[in-house]
Design an enzyme around this catalytic site. Structure first.
Site, PDB file in Angstrom:
ATOM      1  N   TYR A  10      48.249  68.681   8.883  1.00 52.18           N
ATOM      2  CA  TYR A  10      48.686  69.684   9.864  1.00 52.18           C
ATOM      3  C   TYR A  10      48.537  69.219  11.305  1.00 52.18           C
ATOM      4  CZ  TYR A  10      49.384  73.262   6.317  1.00 52.18           C
ATOM      5  OH  TYR A  10      49.864  73.981   5.257  1.00 52.18           O
ATOM      6  N   ILE A  11      47.622  68.291  11.563  1.00 56.57           N
ATOM      7  CA  ILE A  11      47.425  67.805  12.937  1.00 56.57           C
ATOM      8  C   ILE A  11      48.012  66.403  13.095  1.00 56.57           C
ATOM      9  CG2 ILE A  11      45.678  67.220  14.685  1.00 56.57           C
ATOM     10  CD1 ILE A  11      45.971  70.268  13.915  1.00 56.57           C
ATOM     11  N   ARG A 150      43.078  71.770  18.805  1.00 56.37           N
ATOM     12  CA  ARG A 150      42.788  73.195  19.010  1.00 56.37           C
ATOM     13  C   ARG A 150      44.023  74.044  18.803  1.00 56.37           C
ATOM     14  NH1 ARG A 150      41.130  72.942  24.839  1.00 56.37           N
ATOM     15  NH2 ARG A 150      39.597  74.589  24.637  1.00 56.37           N
ATOM     16  N   LYS A 202      34.585  72.528  20.572  1.00 54.89           N
ATOM     17  CA  LYS A 202      35.482  72.879  19.467  1.00 54.89           C
ATOM     18  C   LYS A 202      34.802  73.835  18.483  1.00 54.89           C
ATOM     19  CE  LYS A 202      38.352  72.980  16.195  1.00 54.89           C
ATOM     20  NZ  LYS A 202      39.758  73.187  16.089  1.00 54.89           N
ATOM     21  N   ASN A 206      35.750  78.183  17.606  1.00 60.29           N
ATOM     22  CA  ASN A 206      36.004  78.833  16.317  1.00 60.29           C
ATOM     23  C   ASN A 206      34.865  79.766  15.921  1.00 60.29           C
ATOM     24  OD1 ASN A 206      38.495  77.750  16.117  1.00 60.29           O
ATOM     25  ND2 ASN A 206      38.014  76.223  14.570  1.00 60.29           N
ATOM     26  N   ARG A 209      35.216  83.094  17.558  1.00 56.01           N
ATOM     27  CA  ARG A 209      36.181  83.921  16.842  1.00 56.01           C
ATOM     28  C   ARG A 209      35.551  84.513  15.574  1.00 56.01           C
ATOM     29  NH1 ARG A 209      41.155  85.351  18.299  1.00 56.01           N
ATOM     30  NH2 ARG A 209      42.718  85.193  16.669  1.00 56.01           N
ATOM     31  N   ARG A 242      36.867  94.237  30.316  1.00 54.89           N
ATOM     32  CA  ARG A 242      36.033  93.121  29.860  1.00 54.89           C
ATOM     33  C   ARG A 242      35.708  93.186  28.376  1.00 54.89           C
ATOM     34  NH1 ARG A 242      34.837  94.339  34.793  1.00 54.89           N
ATOM     35  NH2 ARG A 242      33.350  95.958  34.215  1.00 54.89           N
ATOM     36  N   CYS A 256      39.526  76.411   9.165  1.00 55.76           N
ATOM     37  CA  CYS A 256      38.808  76.142  10.411  1.00 55.76           C
ATOM     38  C   CYS A 256      37.703  77.153  10.647  1.00 55.76           C
ATOM     39  CB  CYS A 256      39.794  76.166  11.574  1.00 55.76           C
ATOM     40  SG  CYS A 256      41.253  75.186  11.240  1.00 55.76           S
ATOM     41  N   LYS A 313      46.642  84.081   6.644  1.00 59.36           N
ATOM     42  CA  LYS A 313      47.021  84.971   7.741  1.00 59.36           C
ATOM     43  C   LYS A 313      48.540  85.094   7.773  1.00 59.36           C
ATOM     44  CE  LYS A 313      47.235  81.670  11.547  1.00 59.36           C
ATOM     45  NZ  LYS A 313      46.848  81.441  12.942  1.00 59.36           N
ATOM     46  N   ARG A 320      44.569  78.009   2.014  1.00 65.88           N
ATOM     47  CA  ARG A 320      43.216  77.452   1.996  1.00 65.88           C
ATOM     48  C   ARG A 320      42.191  78.501   2.437  1.00 65.88           C
ATOM     49  NH1 ARG A 320      43.862  72.038   5.331  1.00 65.88           N
ATOM     50  NH2 ARG A 320      45.127  73.441   6.567  1.00 65.88           N
TER      51      ARG A 320
HETATM   52  N1  SAJ Z   1      41.364  87.070  11.698  1.00 68.40           N
HETATM   53  C1  SAJ Z   1      40.848  88.353  11.585  1.00 68.40           C
HETATM   54  N2  SAJ Z   1      40.753  89.108  12.722  1.00 68.40           N
HETATM   55  C2  SAJ Z   1      41.138  88.645  13.936  1.00 68.40           C
HETATM   56  C3  SAJ Z   1      41.664  87.345  14.041  1.00 68.40           C
HETATM   57  C4  SAJ Z   1      41.760  86.577  12.900  1.00 68.40           C
HETATM   58  O1  SAJ Z   1      40.472  88.813  10.495  1.00 68.40           O
HETATM   59  O2  SAJ Z   1      41.023  89.397  14.901  1.00 68.40           O
HETATM   60  C5  SAJ Z   1      41.425  86.211  10.499  1.00 68.40           C
HETATM   61  C6  SAJ Z   1      42.823  85.736  10.154  1.00 68.40           C
HETATM   62  O3  SAJ Z   1      43.499  86.684   9.396  1.00 68.40           O
HETATM   63  C7  SAJ Z   1      42.528  84.469   9.394  1.00 68.40           C
HETATM   64  C8  SAJ Z   1      41.295  83.920  10.117  1.00 68.40           C
HETATM   65  O4  SAJ Z   1      40.735  85.018  10.793  1.00 68.40           O
HETATM   66  O5  SAJ Z   1      42.173  84.753   8.048  1.00 68.40           O
HETATM   67  C9  SAJ Z   1      41.566  82.795  11.088  1.00 68.40           C
HETATM   68  O6  SAJ Z   1      42.774  83.005  11.780  1.00 68.40           O
HETATM   69  P1  SAJ Z   1      43.012  82.631  13.330  1.00 68.40           P
HETATM   70  O7  SAJ Z   1      44.419  82.938  13.637  1.00 68.40           O
HETATM   71  O8  SAJ Z   1      42.003  83.297  14.174  1.00 68.40           O
HETATM   72  O9  SAJ Z   1      42.683  81.090  13.443  1.00 68.40           O
HETATM   73  P2  SAJ Z   1      43.172  79.771  12.648  1.00 68.40           P
HETATM   74  O10 SAJ Z   1      42.099  79.449  11.652  1.00 68.40           O
HETATM   75  O11 SAJ Z   1      44.543  79.865  12.159  1.00 68.40           O
HETATM   76  O12 SAJ Z   1      43.123  78.693  13.840  1.00 68.40           O
HETATM   77  C10 SAJ Z   1      41.914  78.507  14.577  1.00 68.40           C
HETATM   78  C11 SAJ Z   1      42.248  78.561  16.067  1.00 68.40           C
HETATM   79  N3  SAJ Z   1      41.028  78.683  16.840  1.00 68.40           N
HETATM   80  C12 SAJ Z   1      40.881  79.643  17.777  1.00 68.40           C
HETATM   81  O13 SAJ Z   1      41.701  80.477  18.020  1.00 68.40           O
HETATM   82  C13 SAJ Z   1      39.599  79.598  18.548  1.00 68.40           C
HETATM   83  C14 SAJ Z   1      43.014  77.322  16.462  1.00 68.40           C
HETATM   84  O14 SAJ Z   1      43.183  77.279  17.888  1.00 68.40           O
HETATM   85  C15 SAJ Z   1      42.247  76.059  16.024  1.00 68.40           C
HETATM   86  O15 SAJ Z   1      42.941  74.883  16.369  1.00 68.40           O
HETATM   87  C16 SAJ Z   1      42.129  76.121  14.525  1.00 68.40           C
HETATM   88  O16 SAJ Z   1      41.340  77.268  14.194  1.00 68.40           O
HETATM   89  C17 SAJ Z   1      41.455  74.847  14.047  1.00 68.40           C
HETATM   90  O17 SAJ Z   1      42.167  73.943  13.575  1.00 68.40           O
HETATM   91  O18 SAJ Z   1      40.237  74.705  14.218  1.00 68.40           O
END
Ligand code: SAJ
Length: 438
Positions: A10-11, A150, A202, A206, A209, A242, A256, A313, A320
């Site tokens: 993917y990257i 990222r 990095k 994540n 989040r 905020r 991730c 998502k 995965r």
């Molecule tokens: N999710 C929730 N609630 C939310 C946001 C997401 O339940 O409010 C869930 C999603 O449904 C999913 C999971 O979290 O199952 C992750 O989804 P995501 O869209 O937040 O992130 P990823 O895993 O697709 O991609 C992340 C990203 N990181 C951040 O936003 C900080 C991306 O920028 C990174 O490059 C990627 O991880 C990575 O490769 O590390």
């Protein structure tokens, strides 16, 4: 300039094709011969908007070719997976193997970049000593930097170019050399730092989040206990300048966010307490969802459930670590017949159904992934196929009023009307959430 990229996933693949389309001579390496063969024919083995055309152009230009072994180059980019091992520690085997595979090809003046998400100090304590086996001095004869990827799956090509980049060198010289390479295609700002800080940046992105999603999932549980609608709370709280509450859901998937926080727990087992708790909380949500489903089916003998979405998502094909799959497995273990429909996913270890067969004779439809297509489902005609018209939306993605109007008993995760109170419609908060609008 010749660039050798290790790992065409993917990257690595998007990076390789962007560089090739920018005039670099790119040698892509993948250990999987069928991946190599697919790419050399100008096709792709993963799904990502715009990638097929980009790879086709890169192969067509002659600037990109794939192979199973590395070759000499001026720069080497390691973009291999760092999966979670069985004991929830980072499995660095792919990084180690990739680093070792380039040692025979290293020449003075080369630049090596680690893009794979890695535990703190991987660049200096794992990669540098391997590269030093070449007999060349790391940081002087061979420059070394960590440039974490990222990009967001589904928007990889845009974000690879537009996102700011963090570049952590083992020394200044290394960081500056990496900056020159990325400057050739990155339009975002480039920030230089040291390698270990870049690794931590990095992981903390994540983890930020994950912790915030855990907070949203905890809110969802509190809301369900008390008859409050979590989606309405989030929508209103996020009007505060905020506050940015994240969204609850069936759990956190992908390769991730559900993995990276464990790298910090591994490194700081006594200190990373909030991070561990958040990870455990998010890992437990599929069970909460399965329990809610079983509760909605308590009166049904030999229940059949329609699953809408298996991907981790919305609008991606990636399964995965998908919480949807965990929910399916938990239901299967309890004897529920599950029929899954996902318009994006092409394969997983179970069966995929058409929309029609997925709803045929079903007792409950459960939305687990917020694919855009699901908003256009027709509750009236789907309801006619079902044995019981019941719906559970785990992402507040559907217009529950229209499903209720078609005779459905509806439920949304994160809201449960208190006994005796009026049913609360699912807020259309998903659409207005700043998180989703982004
Ligand atoms: N999710 C929730 N609630 C939310 C946001 C997401 O339940 O409010 C869930 C999603 O449904 C999913 C999971 O979290 O199952 C992750 O989804 P995501 O869209 O937040 O992130 P990823 O895993 O697709 O991609 C992340 C990203 N990181 C951040 O936003 C900080 C991306 O920028 C990174 O490059 C990627 O991880 C990575 O490769 O590390």
């Amino acid at each position: 300039m010749q660039v050798c990229i290790l790992g065409l996933g993917y990257i690595g693949l998007p990076t390789a094709s962007i560089l090739a389309n920018n005039g670099f001579e790119v040698h892509g390496v993948d250990v999987n011969p069928s991946v190599v063969e697919t790419i050399n024919r100008g096709f792709i083995h993963i799904k990502e908007p715009g990638l097929r055309a980009l790879v086709g152009a890169a192969i067509g230009s002659g600037n990109l070719r794939a192979a199973t072994v590395p070759t000499e180059a001026e720069a080497f980019i390691i973009a291999v997976p760092t999966p979670l091992g069985p004991r929830r520690t980072a499995d660095m085997t792919f990084v180690e193997n990739a680093a070792r595979s380039i040692v025979p090809f290293l020449r003075p003046g080369n630049l090596v970049i680690l893009e794979s998400t890695s535990p703190p100090m991987t660049t200096t304590n794992l990669v540098a000593p391997i590269l030093a086996e070449s007999g060349l001095e790391i940081g002087e004869e061979v420059l070394l930097a960590h440039c974490p990827e990222r990009v967001l799956p589904g928007r990889i090509l845009k974000e690879l170019i537009e996102n700011d980049r963090i570049i952590g060198g083992v020394n200044r010289k290394s960081a500056e050399a990496a900056e020159r390479l990325y400057r050739s295609f990155v339009s975002g700002n480039i920030h230089l730092t040291d390698a270990t800080t870049a690794e931590m940046v990095k992981l903390m992105e994540n983890t930020f989040r994950d912790v915030n999603i855990a907070l949203a999932n905890e809110l969802a549980r509190m809301a369900e206990e008390s008859g409050i609608n979590a989606w309405e709370v989030i929508r209103l709280a996020n009007l505060h300048p905020r506050v940015n509450l994240h969204l609850p859901g069936p759990g956190v998937g992908g390769h991730c966010i559900s993995v990276d926080p464990w790298f910090l727990v591994e490194k700081f087992p006594d200190t990373a307490r909030l991070i561990r708790t958040a990870r455990e909380l998010n890992s437990g949500v599929p069970q909460v969802v399965a329990d809610r489903i079983l509760e909605m089916l308590a009166d049904v003998a030999r229940p059949r459930v329609t699953i809408l979405g298996l991907a981790y998502k919305g609008n991606v094909d990636d399964v995965r670590e998908s919480p949807a799959i965990e929910v399916v497995e938990l239901l299967g273990a309890r004897g529920v017949e599950v029929r899954a429909y996902d318009p994006h996913v092409r394969e997983w270890h179970g069966e995929l159904h058409s929309l029609e067969t997925a709803f045929q004779g079903s007792d409950l439809a459960v939305l687990l992934t917020d694919h855009a297509e699901f908003r256009h489902l027709n509750p009236g005609s789907l309801g006619k196929l079902m044995r019981h018209r019941r719906l559970l939306d785990t992402r507040a993605a559907l217009d529950l009023e229209s499903w209720a109007a078609a005779g459905f008993e509806t439920g949304v995760l994160g809201a449960r009307p208190a006994a005796g109170s009026e049913a609360m419609p699912a807020a259309d908060s998903a659409a207005t959430s700043p998180l989703l609008a982004a």
